[in-house]
Design an enzyme around this catalytic site. Structure first.
Site, mmCIF file in Angstrom:
data_model
loop_
_atom_site.group_PDB
_atom_site.id
_atom_site.type_symbol
_atom_site.label_atom_id
_atom_site.label_comp_id
_atom_site.label_asym_id
_atom_site.label_seq_id
_atom_site.Cartn_x
_atom_site.Cartn_y
_atom_site.Cartn_z
ATOM 1 N N ASN A 1 1.241 3.332 -2.249
ATOM 2 C CA ASN A 1 0.806 4.327 -3.247
ATOM 3 C C ASN A 1 0.058 5.511 -2.649
ATOM 4 O OD1 ASN A 1 -1.256 1.995 -3.108
ATOM 5 N ND2 ASN A 1 -2.454 3.708 -3.894
ATOM 6 N N GLY B 1 0.822 -1.213 0.000
ATOM 7 C CA GLY B 1 0.000 0.000 0.000
ATOM 8 C C GLY B 1 0.854 1.260 0.000
ATOM 9 N N TYR C 1 -12.641 -3.576 12.072
ATOM 10 C CA TYR C 1 -11.329 -2.916 12.000
ATOM 11 C C TYR C 1 -10.533 -3.187 13.281
ATOM 12 C CZ TYR C 1 -7.852 0.763 11.174
ATOM 13 O OH TYR C 1 -6.671 1.453 10.972
ATOM 14 N N SER D 1 -2.833 -0.293 15.014
ATOM 15 C CA SER D 1 -3.583 0.916 15.381
ATOM 16 C C SER D 1 -3.967 0.856 16.855
ATOM 17 C CB SER D 1 -4.860 1.008 14.542
ATOM 18 O OG SER D 1 -5.691 2.046 15.031
ATOM 19 N N GLY E 1 -1.344 7.746 1.279
ATOM 20 C CA GLY E 1 -1.334 7.924 2.723
ATOM 21 C C GLY E 1 0.046 7.822 3.334
ATOM 22 N N ILE E 2 0.118 7.208 4.510
ATOM 23 C CA ILE E 2 1.394 7.153 5.234
ATOM 24 C C ILE E 2 2.385 6.224 4.535
ATOM 25 C CG2 ILE E 2 0.320 7.757 7.439
ATOM 26 C CD1 ILE E 2 0.622 4.874 8.317
ATOM 27 N N GLY E 3 1.883 5.259 3.770
ATOM 28 C CA GLY E 3 2.787 4.363 3.038
ATOM 29 C C GLY E 3 3.580 5.116 1.985
HETATM 30 N N1 NAP Z 1 -5.182 6.958 8.949
HETATM 31 C C1 NAP Z 1 -5.247 6.656 10.232
HETATM 32 O O1 NAP Z 1 -5.736 7.445 11.054
HETATM 33 C C2 NAP Z 1 -4.713 5.354 10.728
HETATM 34 C C3 NAP Z 1 -4.727 5.110 12.115
HETATM 35 C C4 NAP Z 1 -4.222 3.913 12.585
HETATM 36 C C5 NAP Z 1 -3.728 2.980 11.698
HETATM 37 N N2 NAP Z 1 -3.748 3.229 10.354
HETATM 38 C C6 NAP Z 1 -3.219 2.212 9.452
HETATM 39 O O2 NAP Z 1 -2.285 2.793 8.583
HETATM 40 C C7 NAP Z 1 -2.172 1.988 7.409
HETATM 41 C C8 NAP Z 1 -2.112 2.869 6.178
HETATM 42 O O3 NAP Z 1 -3.353 3.512 6.026
HETATM 43 P P1 NAP Z 1 -3.514 5.039 5.583
HETATM 44 O O4 NAP Z 1 -4.116 5.738 6.720
HETATM 45 O O5 NAP Z 1 -2.268 5.532 4.974
HETATM 46 O O6 NAP Z 1 -4.696 4.901 4.506
HETATM 47 P P2 NAP Z 1 -4.723 4.912 2.908
HETATM 48 O O7 NAP Z 1 -4.154 6.174 2.379
HETATM 49 O O8 NAP Z 1 -6.119 4.548 2.550
HETATM 50 O O9 NAP Z 1 -3.729 3.749 2.520
HETATM 51 C C9 NAP Z 1 -4.120 2.399 2.599
HETATM 52 C C10 NAP Z 1 -3.344 1.643 1.558
HETATM 53 O O10 NAP Z 1 -3.717 0.258 1.660
HETATM 54 C C11 NAP Z 1 -3.994 -0.193 0.347
HETATM 55 N N3 NAP Z 1 -4.889 -1.349 0.311
HETATM 56 C C12 NAP Z 1 -6.170 -1.417 0.717
HETATM 57 N N4 NAP Z 1 -6.662 -2.636 0.424
HETATM 58 C C13 NAP Z 1 -5.668 -3.331 -0.199
HETATM 59 C C14 NAP Z 1 -5.569 -4.626 -0.754
HETATM 60 N N5 NAP Z 1 -6.600 -5.479 -0.787
HETATM 61 N N6 NAP Z 1 -4.388 -4.999 -1.294
HETATM 62 C C15 NAP Z 1 -3.333 -4.166 -1.317
HETATM 63 N N7 NAP Z 1 -3.375 -2.912 -0.831
HETATM 64 C C16 NAP Z 1 -4.536 -2.511 -0.276
HETATM 65 C C17 NAP Z 1 -4.616 1.008 -0.333
HETATM 66 O O11 NAP Z 1 -4.619 0.824 -1.726
HETATM 67 P P3 NAP Z 1 -5.632 1.671 -2.671
HETATM 68 O O12 NAP Z 1 -4.995 3.025 -2.850
HETATM 69 O O13 NAP Z 1 -5.674 0.856 -3.917
HETATM 70 O O14 NAP Z 1 -6.943 1.736 -1.953
HETATM 71 C C18 NAP Z 1 -3.673 2.094 0.134
HETATM 72 O O15 NAP Z 1 -2.493 2.092 -0.620
HETATM 73 C C19 NAP Z 1 -3.343 1.021 7.451
HETATM 74 O O16 NAP Z 1 -2.876 -0.255 7.867
HETATM 75 C C20 NAP Z 1 -4.244 1.606 8.522
HETATM 76 O O17 NAP Z 1 -5.023 0.621 9.161
HETATM 77 C C21 NAP Z 1 -4.216 4.411 9.855
#
Ligand code: NAP
Length: 291
Positions: free
Chosen positions: A17, A15, A167, A142, A19-21
């Site tokens: 592409n 992931g 979640y 999380s 957010g934090i990734g």
């Molecule tokens: N944001 C927060 O407040 C928060 C808080 C605690 C933990 N987290 C954790 O942080 C991590 C990153 O999340 P983010 O906040 O940066 O959100 P994000 O921008 O939505 O990034 C999530 C990433 O996961 C990918 N993904 C989703 N389903 C997938 C699948 N089936 N196969 C491969 N990739 C997949 C998404 O791909 P697409 O672009 O194709 O959808 C996207 O690249 C997650 O594990 C989340 O649970 C986030």
């Protein structure tokens, strides 16, 4: 491994592409690492790779197709990674989702559990032989895990599905997995950690329906930026402390005690064994590390 020594290291980010990734991938590429973005949408992966190359001309950025919600895709991606990148220094299991409505994966598992736990479990296990002797496995969990419990009688949440129930269970599973993996890898040089990135303004927050958009718009006023949210991932991937972790849980670049449920050894083992069965893996043995 210090930040300055990421040159020559291969970092695989699921992931990566958005957010934090994406922020972590960009920062680690800037430190000289070769970064591999494992993503489900190839166009988004390529756009992210271009963005990283634009930020850091000459950076080594590669992409691999990976849909964590499909065991077949996970197996295929792991094979491809092993062929193209025989040694992985850092595996950052970052991808995740929060699904408002109950859906099932093509393998018939509840989609959040499939994407956030089963896919990363299988991907990690299949990549263990490729991990560098002093490699690092980092799982983005999380603080939501504190609200969760393992619904052993109905892990797929066929009854009473709601987004936080699914979640929180999946993020609790991330920490149980992290700790059990560290126990299984005891005696090796591979570091294992989990982290909470903070409440971060990314596309993980639902915005499909009007009330979700309204809620998310207000919420985002209080969320931290992806740049701040990625700090602990980057620190664990590149800093000295990240190489020492044996199952630790971190927030704001500091260790934190996860919930009592996340520290339950019986649940760690139960989830590990069940995940092997659900993904069709044999029981773990040391030989897997050199397979
Ligand atoms: N944001 C927060 O407040 C928060 C808080 C605690 C933990 N987290 C954790 O942080 C991590 C990153 O999340 P983010 O906040 O940066 O959100 P994000 O921008 O939505 O990034 C999530 C990433 O996961 C990918 N993904 C989703 N389903 C997938 C699948 N089936 N196969 C491969 N990739 C997949 C998404 O791909 P697409 O672009 O194709 O959808 C996207 O690249 C997650 O594990 C989340 O649970 C986030």
């Amino acid at each position: 491994m210090s930040a300055a020594s990421m040159a020559g290291k291969t970092v695989l980010i699921t992931g990566g592409n958005s957010g934090i990734g994406l922020v972590a991938a960009t920062a680690l590429a800037g430190m000289g690492a070769r970064v591999v973005l494992a993503c489900r949408r190839s166009q988004a992966a390529e756009a992210a790779a271009q963005q990283i190359r634009a930020a850091h001309p000459g950076a080594g950025v590669e992409t691999v197709a990976l849909d964590l919600a499909s065991l077949e895709s996970v197996r295929r991606a792991a094979r491809e990674v092993r062929e193209r990148f025989p040694v992985i220094d850092v595996l950052l299991n970052n991808a995740g989702l929060a699904n408002v409505s109950r859906e099932t994966s093509q393998d018939g598992f509840e989609l959040t559990f499939a994407t956030n736990h089963l896919g990363p479990f299988l991907f990690t296990r299949l990549l263990l032989p490729a991990m560098a002797p002093e490699g690092r496995i980092i799982n983005v969990a999380s603080e939501a895990h504190r609200m969760g419990r393992m619904h052993w009688d109905d892990l797929q949440l066929t009854d009473n599905y709601w987004v936080m129930r699914a979640y929180a269970q999946s993020k609790l599973a991330n920490i149980l997995f992290t700790r059990e993996l560290a126990d299984q890898l005891a005696g090796t040089g591979i570091a294992v950690s989990a982290l909470h990135p903070g409440a971060v303004s990314t596309s993980i927050w639902p915005e499909n329906r009007w009330y979700e958009r309204a809620f998310t718009r207000v919420l985002k006023l209080f969320l931290i930026s992806p740049e701040k949210g990625a700090r602990t991932s980057i620190w664990l991937a590149s800093g000295v402390e990240g190489g020492k972790s044996r199952g630790g849980y971190f927030e704001r670049c500091k260790p934190r005690q996860p919930s009592a449920r996340a520290r339950d050894k019986a649940d760690q083992t139960r989830l590990w064994t069940l995940s092997e069965q659900l993904t069709g893996l044999p029981a773990f043995s040391d030989k897997e590390l050199s397979a």
